[in-house]
Design an enzyme around this catalytic site. Structure first.
Site, PDB file in Angstrom:
ATOM      1  N   LYS A  78      30.634  52.363  -0.468  1.00  0.00           N
ATOM      2  CA  LYS A  78      32.562  51.783  -0.346  1.00  0.00           C
ATOM      3  C   LYS A  78      33.122  51.201  -1.562  1.00  0.00           C
ATOM      4  CE  LYS A  78      36.861  50.898   2.188  1.00  0.00           C
ATOM      5  NZ  LYS A  78      37.806  50.094   2.824  1.00  0.00           N
ATOM      6  N   SER A 158      40.991  52.870   6.054  1.00  0.00           N
ATOM      7  CA  SER A 158      40.981  53.250   4.192  1.00  0.00           C
ATOM      8  C   SER A 158      39.493  53.703   4.115  1.00  0.00           C
ATOM      9  CB  SER A 158      41.200  51.928   3.299  1.00  0.00           C
ATOM     10  OG  SER A 158      39.955  51.242   3.873  1.00  0.00           O
ATOM     11  N   SER A 182      40.003  49.257   9.248  1.00  0.00           N
ATOM     12  CA  SER A 182      39.665  50.343   8.356  1.00  0.00           C
ATOM     13  C   SER A 182      38.402  51.381   8.081  1.00  0.00           C
ATOM     14  CB  SER A 182      40.138  49.824   6.844  1.00  0.00           C
ATOM     15  OG  SER A 182      41.298  49.920   6.462  1.00  0.00           O
TER      16      SER A 182
END
Ligand SMILES: [Mg+2]
Ligand SMILES: [Zn+2]
Lengths: 495, 95, 483
Positions: A78, A158, A182
């Site tokens: 990420k 997210s 997330s």
């Protein structure tokens, strides 16, 4: 033999050990998949050269008998984890071109165990969002489609890029971060497994902060076991993070015995919210039956303050964020507006650098902390947070883990829910409470809805008891037999 | 509670985010709605409840007082939008 | 006695509270492992944490905690075994995080009290409100470029103790006495070097004025007051400014003002316009700081004798005046030096020699006590020679000067130069006889009633003996001879 990109991490490790293929071949297969799926926009920065180089070293290590626990496994990271010498953006314009001169503890641990990095995945800007539509680098597209409908769907957020990349078989696993859901919500939307450990299990050092008291790194993979393998590598005490716990890291995968006889699973009654889609409550009921059939007892438990979790979260997270994001001021790194006056420079840099949702949250957080409102909003939220946390601890006096749905819906269309921030926030209604209490939680794909979209079930455990969470999740995984594959993957010519 | 334009403007200034009139107008109802949403917390009885700042139940280890970091100005300045002679450079600060 | 400002409408009282920022004496920063040494090239003593790079986290330096506790004990203050770090949010180019990690609602040290010594010899108690730990900011350089400010983060993250006083201070003299006393205590404790030139100690001065007996007036906070002289000047300027404002029918604004040491004036700080909304909240990157009372008690055992205790002991045990005692305890090393000199010797004589001779000659030669060529042992030996009548006080001064320049011991100098005092009555009598023989007129005049001439004879005898004759013996023998 199946395609290299079909493999789980556990089977790929066996394959590498057996010399069925090399780490370079494994990396190359995933690099190809990354190119094929570039339309998903799952990555902000692709690093195939780094991946191949790391894979080469991995093959050498394995040849000389020095292979680490994840040696040669291609992962996506990420883009919230700072990676030394590789652009790290948090999906924000304000960090465009930012090249960290340091490696986050989590990625360092993965690399120390031999993992290979394919690239940095897309996310909601500064991890603020539930649909991956707030990224400055464009939204991510979910590899799943509704049956007979080509509408692009959100992967959730997210950590949408990481979830989409794992679901589309671009990588074998990925890192995520979970502040209010997330990891778990995108895992549910993308039909994969995502694990958020106990707050304090993974170091936050080198991970770009959103809300410090809630942020926790975690994992995505296509099996519970793979999540357990990844998490073991990422976890552990870090003296550089004062909130990282000095606790030994168990062999999480060893907990996957399938034996949950005698375990008591709590079913929180407050999670049966009004308007829950029938398919989701049916799936939840199936989950309960699976666990009972495996020898567990289920009981109803009460988490009375659940209803206030979202409101609590939407005070605390923005408040911390408003302060955490003050360092993006155009002085030392990142975007700077060319202005001759200092205040103009600050205000225009931040106006240009931050997107709408980030601005909104900074504004809410600033307001909640400002004089005259601090007690009414911030302190009040912290008090309710204690009540929420106590609810869980009382429930865990009666049960070993909780089973709930992960999200109130399956993946929705990109652009949907954008008109109203509150509507978007409701996505996290089942994930936020455990985040506020710092508890470990996992989402396992357990079925599909009428449109053929995946739905996840969530297992929440006691603090530091990831083993029970994995154990129960493993049983759900076994009994759910989730074998669906995203259409985007199926449609590929080489399939 | 609904926020007026002046309050939104003041918050934007505290947060150092420049907003045009039009943006302030747009932000106003959104913020009001979120604030309205979180105000449901007022319903919760929190008498005698201590605020919870962090859930983690550990006593953090402190650092020993040794110099083991720094000494790499080049790394510190690597991403600087403007620098000279080892300094970061910003528009002049008027005291 | 409070210092008053005279206005057109009568006398005004000045009310002062001080916030002193003292940099803690330690090797590394409050939350990072970068060095705190003064004077390095820009940005060379900066860690990723100090530069607030994305994802960086603070880790507390345990020695800072110990130093703060030590200081709190030295200020006779309450030590809080539970304290909380909070973020103070504001934007400034030399504040990399966009917030300062400080302590707000729960500081590590609470209320206390210290004694200050006033120029008129009186003492006054000043309340300590609190002491908290916080990060220093970096340094902004404004004078290198017409349109730019340069930022050096070497100081960013250095550990400070902010010591806040009650508004108990009532004028420039008390303010400087307070600052000096705090500096002295911190130097005794070795928790801050007190070096104001290098910015190790800086003061913010909160000033308001009121008519005696009235409620507190609106205060202005004056920043950048970085010397004792500046404290005095800024209070004089600001009190006058406020009195003039009020008497002109205007209001004093509650604001932050900057002391300009060149123009000798205070002016409003535009950059602090958000100063009243710092949005403090507990730093979620740091858990509350807790320690055991037993650890505090252990630290207490290691505290040195503090200035006031020492002062009272010097007055009681060594029979020194308050003034002498105050001078001697001003520095811990000075007091130690004095005690070494005075050991088993004439304590008052020792005090005179240390204060008047030694400190005088050091000052003249621009040397510190640590650089003194005369050790305490050597000075003590000199004083012993005076006390046992080996040399006179007058000769001793010459010997002292010689000791200072050559580093030789007093005994060696006395020996080499034959300065030993003559106490042999026979030898003195011979000299007296000579003097009386040489001055028959004066002898006659003395005997005729001119008593004052006695001093003349003593002088002559001393001169003839090159100062070596024992003055007491000379007196006694002369009296006998002159009848
Ligand atoms: Mg202050
Ligand atoms: Zn301060």
């Amino acid at each position: 033999m199946s395609k290299l990109t079909d493999l789980t991490i556990a089977s790929a490790l066996t394959g590498l050990d057996n010399k069925d293929f090399t780490a370079v071949e494994l990396a190359q297969a995933h690099i190809d998949a990354m190119a094929e799926h570039s339309a998903l926009n799952a990555f902000i920065t692709e690093t195939p050269d780094i991946a191949l180089k790391q894979a080469e070293s991995s093959d050498k290590r394995r040849a000389s008998g020095d292979a680490g626990a994840l040696d040669g496994i291609p992962l996506a990271i990420k883009d919230l984890f700072c990676t030394n010498g590789v652009q790290t953006t948090a999906a924000s314009r304000i960090l465009e071109g930012f090249i960290p001169q340091y490696e986050s503890t989590v990625t360092q641990k993965l690399f120390d165990d031999g993992a290979v990095m394919l690239g940095k995945t897309n996310l909601d800007e500064f991890a603020m969002g539930s649909s991956n539509t707030t990224s400055y680098y464009g939204n991510v597209i979910n590899p799943w489609k509704r049956e007979g409908d080509d509408t692009d769907l959100t992967p959730g957020g997210s950590s949408g890029g990481s979830a989409a990349a794992v679901a589309a078989q671009i990588c074998m696993g990925a890192t995520g971060t979970d502040t209010g859901g997330s990891i778990r919500q995108p895992a549910s939307f993308c039909g994969i497994t995502g694990m958020k450990p106990t707050y304090g299990r993974c170091s936050r050092w080198g991970t770009i902060a959103f809300a410090s008291s809630l942020d926790q790194a975690g994992t995505f993979a296509r099996s519970v076991e793979d999540n357990a393998l990844l998490l073991r590598s990422m976890s552990g005490h870090d003296p550089k993070d004062s909130t990282s716990a000095n606790k030994s890291v168990p062999d999480f995968a060893a907990a996957l015995t399938g034996d949950i006889k005698g375990k008591v699973i709590g079913i929180p009654k407050e999670y049966r919210v009004d308007g829950m889609p029938e398919e989701i409550s049916a799936l939840w009921q199936r989950g309960i039956e699976w666990l009972e059939s495996a020898g567990a007892t289920t009981i109803e438990v009460s988490l009375p303050h659940t209803h206030y979790a979202l409101a609590t979260y939407y005070v605390i997270a923005p408040a911390e964020a408003s302060s955490n994001l003050a360092r993006y001021d155009g002085v030392r790194f990142g975007h700077r507006a060319k202005e001759d006056d200092l205040t103009d420079m600050y205000e225009i840099t931040r106006a240009e650098g931050f997107g709408e949702e980030v601005k909104r949250r900074i504004m809410i957080g600033t307001y909640a902390l400002s004089s005259g409102y601090y007690d009414a909003y911030y302190i009040k939220a912290q008090k309710v947070r204690r009540l929420i946390s106590q609810d869980f601890l009382s429930a865990f006096e009666k049960c070993d883990a909780l089973l709930t749905p992960t999200a109130p819906s399956s993946a929705f269309a990109i652009g949907e829910n954008e008109d109203d921030p509150i509507k978007m926030y409701l996505n996290d209604v089942f994930t936020v409470p455990a985040s506020l209490a710092g508890l470990p939680g996992i989402s396992i794909p357990a079925g599909v809805d009428a449109q053929g979209l995946p739905l996840g079930l969530q297992v929440i455990g006691r603090p530091w008891d990831e083993e029970t969470v994995f154990k129960v999740a493993g049983v759900v995984e076994n009994l759910a037999q989730f074998a669906y594959v995203p259409q985007t993957v199926k449609r590929l010519p080489h399939d | 509670m609904s926020l007026d334009k002046e309050s939104v403007k003041k918050v934007a200034s505290l947060a150092r985010i420049r907003m045009s009139d039009e943006e302030l107008e747009r932000m106003m109802p959104q913020l009001s709605k979120i604030i309205g949403f979180v105000e449901q917390l007022a319903e919760v009885n929190t008498d005698n409840v201590e605020p919870l700042a962090n859930v983690v139940d550990i006593t953090p280890e402190l650092r020993k007082d040794v110099v083991n970091d720094g000494g790499y100005a080049d790394k510190i300045l690597e991403n600087a939008p403007e620098e000279t002679q080892g300094y970061f450079v910003v528009p002049k600060v008027v005291e | 006695m409070a210092k008053m400002v005279q206005g057109e409408t009568g006398d005004w009282e000045i009310v002062i509270g001080m916030e002193i920022h003292a940099q803690i004496s330690i090797e590394s920063k409050l939350f990072s492992g970068a060095s705190t040494k003064f004077g390095a090239a820009p940005n060379t003593q900066v860690s990723l944490v100090d530069a607030a790079m994305p994802g960086m986290l603070p880790v507390l330096n345990e020695k800072c905690v110990e130093q703060a506790v030590r200081t709190g004990l030295g200020l006779n203050s309450q030590i809080n075994t539970y304290s909380v770090f909070a973020r103070k949010n504001y934007f400034y180019p030399d504040l990399p995080q966009g917030y300062q990690i400080s302590q707000f609602e729960d500081p590590i040290v609470g209320k206390g009290e210290i004694e200050i010594d006033l120029p008129d010899g009186n003492v006054k108690n000043i309340g300590i409100t609190r002491l908290h730990l916080e990060q220093d900011a970096g340094k902004s350089v404004h004078d290198q470029h017409p349109k730019k400010t340069y930022v050096d983060l070497n100081r960013s993250g250095c550990a400070l103790m902010e010591i806040v006083s009650e508004p108990d201070i009532s004028g420039p003299e008390e303010a400087t006495a307070y600052l000096s006393k705090i500096r002295m205590i911190l130097r005794y404790l070795e928790t801050c070097d007190g070096n104001m030139d290098e910015g190790s100690m800086r003061a913010d001065v909160n000033i308001s004025v009121r008519k005696p007996g009235d409620a507190l007036g609106t205060r202005a906070e004056i920043k950048n007051v970085n010397s004792l002289k500046a404290v005095q000047q800024c209070i004089e300027f600001e009190a006058r400014r406020q009195v003039d404002l009020i008497e002109d029918g205007e209001k004093v604004a509650q604001e932050t003002r900057l002391w300009d040491p060149v123009k000798l004036e205070t002016r409003s700080m535009r950059s602090k316009e958000d100063a009243h909304d710092y949005r403090y909240f507990p730093d979620p990157d740091l858990l509350p700081l807790t320690f055991k009372q037993s650890w505090v008690d252990e630290i207490k055992q290691t505290l040195p004798e503090l200035p006031d205790q020492k002062k009272h002991r010097f007055m009681n045990d060594f029979a020194l005046s308050r003034y002498d005692a105050s001078v001697l305890i001003a520095e811990r090393s000075r007091a130690d030096y004095y005690e070494d000199v005075a050991q088993e010797r004439d304590t008052k004589l020792a005090a005179n020699w240390v204060i008047n001779e030694l400190l005088g000659i050091l000052r003249k030669n621009d040397k510190t006590l640590e650089e003194s060529p005369i050790s305490a042992e050597q000075l003590g030996a000199l004083i012993a020679l005076i006390s046992d009548d080996t040399i006179s006080g007058k000769i001793a001064k010459d010997v002292f000067a010689e000791m200072f320049s050559s580093g030789k011991s007093a005994a060696t100098i006395v020996d080499e130069k034959g300065l030993k005092q003559v106490t042999d009555t026979g030898a003195i009598e011979t000299i007296i006889d000579e003097v009386l023989a040489e001055n028959p007129d004066n002898v006659a005049a003395y005997k005729g009633g001119k008593d004052k001439l006695f001093g003349f004879f003593v002088g002559q005898v001393m001169k003839k003996s090159q100062g070596k004759a024992n003055p007491a013996a000379v007196n006694k023998l002369l009296k006998g001879k002159l009848g």
